[in-house]
Design a protein around this motif. Sequence first.
Motif, PDB file in Angstrom:
ATOM      1  N   MET A 198      -4.015  12.730   4.944  1.00 52.07           N
ATOM      2  CA  MET A 198      -4.249  11.123   5.508  1.00 52.07           C
ATOM      3  C   MET A 198      -2.972  10.616   5.084  1.00 52.07           C
ATOM      4  N   THR A 199      -2.202   9.828   5.978  1.00 52.50           N
ATOM      5  CA  THR A 199      -0.879   9.220   5.838  1.00 52.50           C
ATOM      6  C   THR A 199      -1.393   7.614   5.919  1.00 52.50           C
ATOM      7  N   THR A 200      -1.001   6.924   4.671  1.00 53.02           N
ATOM      8  CA  THR A 200      -1.307   5.693   4.496  1.00 53.02           C
ATOM      9  C   THR A 200      -0.038   4.703   4.876  1.00 53.02           C
ATOM     10  N   LEU A 201      -0.413   3.380   5.294  1.00 54.14           N
ATOM     11  CA  LEU A 201       0.629   2.251   5.522  1.00 54.14           C
ATOM     12  C   LEU A 201       1.756   2.093   4.360  1.00 54.14           C
ATOM     13  N   ALA A 202       1.280   2.476   3.266  1.00 56.37           N
ATOM     14  CA  ALA A 202       1.862   2.390   2.004  1.00 56.37           C
ATOM     15  C   ALA A 202       2.997   3.249   1.826  1.00 56.37           C
ATOM     16  N   GLN A 203       2.886   4.328   2.520  1.00 53.88           N
ATOM     17  CA  GLN A 203       3.875   5.483   2.585  1.00 53.88           C
ATOM     18  C   GLN A 203       5.165   5.357   3.467  1.00 53.88           C
ATOM     19  N   GLY A 233       8.606   4.218   5.216  1.00 54.86           N
ATOM     20  CA  GLY A 233      10.048   3.984   4.741  1.00 54.86           C
ATOM     21  C   GLY A 233      10.232   2.623   5.621  1.00 54.86           C
ATOM     22  N   ARG A 234      11.298   2.177   5.095  1.00 54.58           N
ATOM     23  CA  ARG A 234      12.113   0.891   5.464  1.00 54.58           C
ATOM     24  C   ARG A 234      12.186   0.920   7.035  1.00 54.58           C
ATOM     25  N   GLY A 235      11.874   0.294   7.827  1.00 57.68           N
ATOM     26  CA  GLY A 235      12.138   0.341   9.367  1.00 57.68           C
ATOM     27  C   GLY A 235      11.364   1.585  10.180  1.00 57.68           C
ATOM     28  N   GLN A 236      10.430   2.062   9.569  1.00 58.42           N
ATOM     29  CA  GLN A 236       9.793   3.062   9.941  1.00 58.42           C
ATOM     30  C   GLN A 236       8.527   2.469  10.613  1.00 58.42           C
ATOM     31  N   SER A 237       8.079   2.823  11.917  1.00 62.34           N
ATOM     32  CA  SER A 237       6.791   2.463  12.604  1.00 62.34           C
ATOM     33  C   SER A 237       5.694   3.543  12.772  1.00 62.34           C
ATOM     34  N   ALA A 238       4.670   2.946  12.940  1.00 65.62           N
ATOM     35  CA  ALA A 238       3.214   3.939  12.901  1.00 65.62           C
ATOM     36  C   ALA A 238       2.251   3.182  13.680  1.00 65.62           C
ATOM     37  N   GLN A 239       1.267   3.814  13.933  1.00 66.91           N
ATOM     38  CA  GLN A 239       0.197   3.150  14.597  1.00 66.91           C
ATOM     39  C   GLN A 239      -0.894   3.449  13.817  1.00 66.91           C
ATOM     40  N   VAL A 240      -1.766   2.101  13.653  1.00 68.91           N
ATOM     41  CA  VAL A 240      -3.317   2.044  12.869  1.00 68.91           C
ATOM     42  C   VAL A 240      -4.064   2.998  13.418  1.00 68.91           C
ATOM     43  N   VAL A 241      -4.559   4.053  12.345  1.00 70.95           N
ATOM     44  CA  VAL A 241      -5.652   4.514  12.984  1.00 70.95           C
ATOM     45  C   VAL A 241      -6.932   3.920  12.499  1.00 70.95           C
ATOM     46  N   GLN A 242      -7.110   3.643  11.115  1.00 74.96           N
ATOM     47  CA  GLN A 242      -8.496   3.074  10.782  1.00 74.96           C
ATOM     48  C   GLN A 242      -8.069   2.537   9.400  1.00 74.96           C
ATOM     49  N   ILE A 243      -8.951   1.364   8.847  1.00 74.57           N
ATOM     50  CA  ILE A 243      -9.039   1.004   7.493  1.00 74.57           C
ATOM     51  C   ILE A 243      -9.931   1.906   6.658  1.00 74.57           C
ATOM     52  N   ALA A 244      -9.814   2.358   5.819  1.00 74.39           N
ATOM     53  CA  ALA A 244     -10.501   3.465   5.075  1.00 74.39           C
ATOM     54  C   ALA A 244     -11.587   2.776   4.231  1.00 74.39           C
ATOM     55  N   GLN A 245     -11.522   1.451   3.768  1.00 75.52           N
ATOM     56  CA  GLN A 245     -12.303   0.876   3.011  1.00 75.52           C
ATOM     57  C   GLN A 245     -13.182  -0.115   3.968  1.00 75.52           C
ATOM     58  N   GLY A 246     -14.469  -0.517   3.832  1.00 82.13           N
ATOM     59  CA  GLY A 246     -15.222  -1.458   4.362  1.00 82.13           C
ATOM     60  C   GLY A 246     -15.226  -2.506   3.693  1.00 82.13           C
ATOM     61  N   GLY A 247     -15.864  -3.517   4.041  1.00 82.92           N
ATOM     62  CA  GLY A 247     -16.150  -4.683   3.246  1.00 82.92           C
ATOM     63  C   GLY A 247     -15.076  -6.110   3.458  1.00 82.92           C
ATOM     64  N   GLU A 248     -14.919  -6.705   2.468  1.00 80.87           N
ATOM     65  CA  GLU A 248     -14.188  -8.279   2.841  1.00 80.87           C
ATOM     66  C   GLU A 248     -12.699  -7.592   2.966  1.00 80.87           C
ATOM     67  N   LEU A 249     -12.210  -6.693   2.242  1.00 84.33           N
ATOM     68  CA  LEU A 249     -10.776  -6.244   2.704  1.00 84.33           C
ATOM     69  C   LEU A 249     -10.523  -5.800   3.999  1.00 84.33           C
ATOM     70  N   ALA A 250     -11.591  -5.177   4.634  1.00 84.73           N
ATOM     71  CA  ALA A 250     -11.422  -4.585   6.102  1.00 84.73           C
ATOM     72  C   ALA A 250     -11.391  -5.613   7.031  1.00 84.73           C
ATOM     73  N   THR A 300      -1.733  -2.114  -2.824  1.00 81.57           N
ATOM     74  CA  THR A 300      -3.117  -1.287  -2.967  1.00 81.57           C
ATOM     75  C   THR A 300      -4.063  -1.581  -1.576  1.00 81.57           C
ATOM     76  N   GLU A 301      -3.477  -2.718  -0.745  1.00 89.61           N
ATOM     77  CA  GLU A 301      -4.104  -3.033   0.526  1.00 89.61           C
ATOM     78  C   GLU A 301      -3.683  -1.942   1.459  1.00 89.61           C
ATOM     79  N   ALA A 302      -2.280  -1.763   1.490  1.00 88.01           N
ATOM     80  CA  ALA A 302      -1.686  -1.014   2.282  1.00 88.01           C
ATOM     81  C   ALA A 302      -2.101   0.431   2.328  1.00 88.01           C
ATOM     82  N   GLU A 303      -2.534   0.907   1.025  1.00 86.89           N
ATOM     83  CA  GLU A 303      -3.040   2.427   0.988  1.00 86.89           C
ATOM     84  C   GLU A 303      -4.393   2.311   1.418  1.00 86.89           C
ATOM     85  N   GLN A 304      -5.195   1.566   1.841  1.00 81.97           N
ATOM     86  CA  GLN A 304      -6.563   1.630   2.504  1.00 81.97           C
ATOM     87  C   GLN A 304      -6.405   1.829   3.908  1.00 81.97           C
ATOM     88  N   ILE A 305      -5.058   1.857   4.557  1.00 82.31           N
ATOM     89  CA  ILE A 305      -4.983   1.716   6.185  1.00 82.31           C
ATOM     90  C   ILE A 305      -4.201   3.002   6.522  1.00 82.31           C
TER      91      ILE A 305
END
Length: 75
Positions: A1-6, A8-25, A65-70
């Motif tokens: 699994m690749t996360t948003l926190a990984q 690099g500067r200027g790199q783009s991606a597409q969000v697949v899901q937010i791993a953790q539910g609850g208030e953060l999600a 830590t939030e970016a690691e959940q995406i």
Amino acid sequence: MTTLAQLGRGQSAQVVQIAQGGELAQRLLEMGVTPGVAIRFVGAAPLGDPLEFELRGYRLCMRRTEAEQIEIRLP
């Protein structure tokens, strides 16, 4: 699994899901971080946290830590 926190500067991606539910999600969904949205890593603060991203025409800062959940898909 690749996360948003990984990205690099200027790199783009597409969000697949937010791993953790609850208030953060819920808060991330309200800010537009939804599955399928394109997101680009702009940069980080001098000490590496928070991180700045661009999506939907605006910039969003979040903690590492939030970016690691995406889970993302690289193009």
